[in-house]
Design a protein around this motif. Structure first.
Motif: not given
Length: 468
Positions: A84-99, A189-198
């Motif tokens: 979920i951390f990977t999926r939803l942060t990706t969604v929120m990154r891709e939503i930026r132009p629309t937002l 795992k990639h999710e670990y990197s995402v967590f650190l980035q958040v």
């Protein structure tokens, strides 16, 4: 865009859990502090009925301007079963132009952007419009962990879960290796990197809003404000924010059944919208409930989210429903949790320890059996049982093995019928009163939001000065 009174934008990522809190935060900002709030809901193609119902209910209150942002396609970037951390942060990154485009279309120029924990990639949008940027998170202790994670990454060698000593968080209760949140379970795992980035993105915000109150989390809040290791970001305790009780017109038959039960005699069992048990654990839980002879309402889900199941009740032991007919109800669809926990007949809650559910239980004076399954729930369970003293928990973690029927019987009876349960009930009532005071005018959470609004007003003035 025109400039006017302070105007905040809240962006809620998909999912019922944070949507509940985000909406309530918006309602508080409008009703208590006269802020104008535009609320963006990020929709997914597979959004649940619960999310739609929450949005519709919020629209009927007519306090927020609610705008739904269309789904974004992330299929080329993450696997369908990505964490979920990977999926939803990706969604929120891709939503930026629309937002960004949606904010440009607003009539009133916003002065602040508020996102939830998955929305930190969208904080960049705030810079385009010279807005303040805030992150709204659930519980305080897991927040301390995510803020300190970039330092732990350098301090700790090897996997966190195999460490011999608890993970040290300055000024906070240390985190046992077996309690670490899911993204920290595997550092490769990639999710670990995402967590650190958040965690790093949170440190760049103008403030962190936490769904707690000062008296509930005094040491943790103090540490995050005073210890440099957490990034020196302002921390606002703005809770408790929970789902409001529905209108009487939507009253459930479950509540009619509760009306007929003695005071504090029923234990409510629910593992949240995403929590599932194995078939074997369902059998043990059913047998433990039957052995306890305590009244119950059990929200039962199929053993696996991926398994087609036409008859969830088939997983119950043979004859269970007949033998417990006079004791309890098994529910296979949605149940009105806020209303159930608020009913006088409910005296205990066997919970997955999602923070929303924990707060609802506390605010209704209901002690808990802590049964954590995923995300930060293990940390929440430890806090509820060991620091706050309002829950009991099984000796073996539910994620590590099967909790047997005898232990389930013992825990249910302890909470519902024994002296230890009475002591927990007294303690949880103290916290309930404390949480309610925090939201009175002049209370700690009321004042924290007032400070936030003051920052919005100052930024609104700065925007006026800069405007051509």
């Amino acid at each position: 865009m025109e400039t006017s009174n302070p105007h905040a934008v809240i962006v809620s990522s998909p999912g019922v859990g944070h949507l509940v809190c985000d909406l309530e935060l918006g309602h508080r900002l409008v009703s208590d502090h006269n802020l104008h709030v535009t609320f963006f809901v990020v929709v997914e193609s597979n959004s649940s009925a619960g999310e739609s119902e929450l949005v519709q209910s919020a629209r009927t209150r007519k306090l927020l301007d609610i705008i739904e942002l269309p789904p974004v396609d992330i299929s080329s970037q993450v696997e369908p079963n990505a964490p979920i951390f990977t999926r939803l942060t990706t969604v929120m990154r891709e939503i930026r132009p629309t937002l960004s485009s949606a904010i440009s279309d607003l009539k009133l120029s916003p002065t602040a952007l508020i996102v939830d924990i998955f929305g930190t990639p969208a904080l960049d949008v705030a810079d385009e419009f010279h807005m303040l940027k805030y992150v709204f998170v659930t519980s305080a202790w897991p927040l301390a962990l995510i803020l300190y994670a970039p330092i732990l990454d350098k301090e700790v060698e090897g996997e966190y879960v195999v460490q011999k000593q608890p993970l040290r968080l300055p000024g906070c209760m240390p985190v046992r290796p077996e309690d670490v949140v899911d993204p920290l379970l595997n550092r490769t795992k990639h999710e670990y990197s995402v967590f650190l980035q958040v965690g790093l993105e949170m440190r760049q915000s103008d403030g962190l809003l936490v769904n707690t109150w000062e008296d509930l989390d005094t040491p943790t809040l103090k540490a995050m404000r005073e210890e440099e290791g957490y990034g020196s970001v302002p921390v606002y305790a703005v809770g408790p924010l929970v789902r409001p009780v529905g209108p009487p017109s939507s009253r459930s038959e479950l509540l009619d059944w509760l009306d007929e039960q003695p005071v504090e005699s029923v234990i409510y069992i629910s593992f949240g919208s995403a929590g599932v048990l194995s078939a074997q654990q369902i059998t043990e839980l059913a047998s433990g409930l039957e052995l306890s002879q305590q009244r119950f309402i059990w929200v039962l889900r199929p053993p696996s989210k991926d398994k087609a199941c036409n008859d969830v009740l088939a997983y119950l032991p043979d004859g269970f429903l007949g033998r417990t007919h006079d004791l309890g109800l098994v529910v296979t669809k949605w149940a009105p949790q806020s209303e159930i926990l608020g009913h006088g007949s409910v005296g205990g809650f066997l919970s997955h320890c999602g923070w929303n559910s924990a707060l609802e239980s506390i605010l209704n004076g209901v002690p808990m059996i802590a049964w954590p399954l995923y995300a930060e729930q293990k940390m929440n369970a430890t806090k509820l049982a060991e620091e706050l003293g309002v829950a009991v928990r099984p000796k073996i973690a539910p994620t590590k093995g099967i909790v047997g029927r005898e232990e389930i019987e013992m825990m249910v009876r302890k909470v519902m019928a024994e002296q230890e349960g009475k002591a927990m009930r007294d303690r949880v009532m103290e916290l309930k009163n404390s949480g309610e005071k925090a939201w009175n005018e002049g209370g700690s959470s009321f004042n924290a939001l007032a400070q936030l609004v003051k920052q919005c007003e100052l930024n609104s003035e700065r925007q006026r000065v800069k405007a051509p």
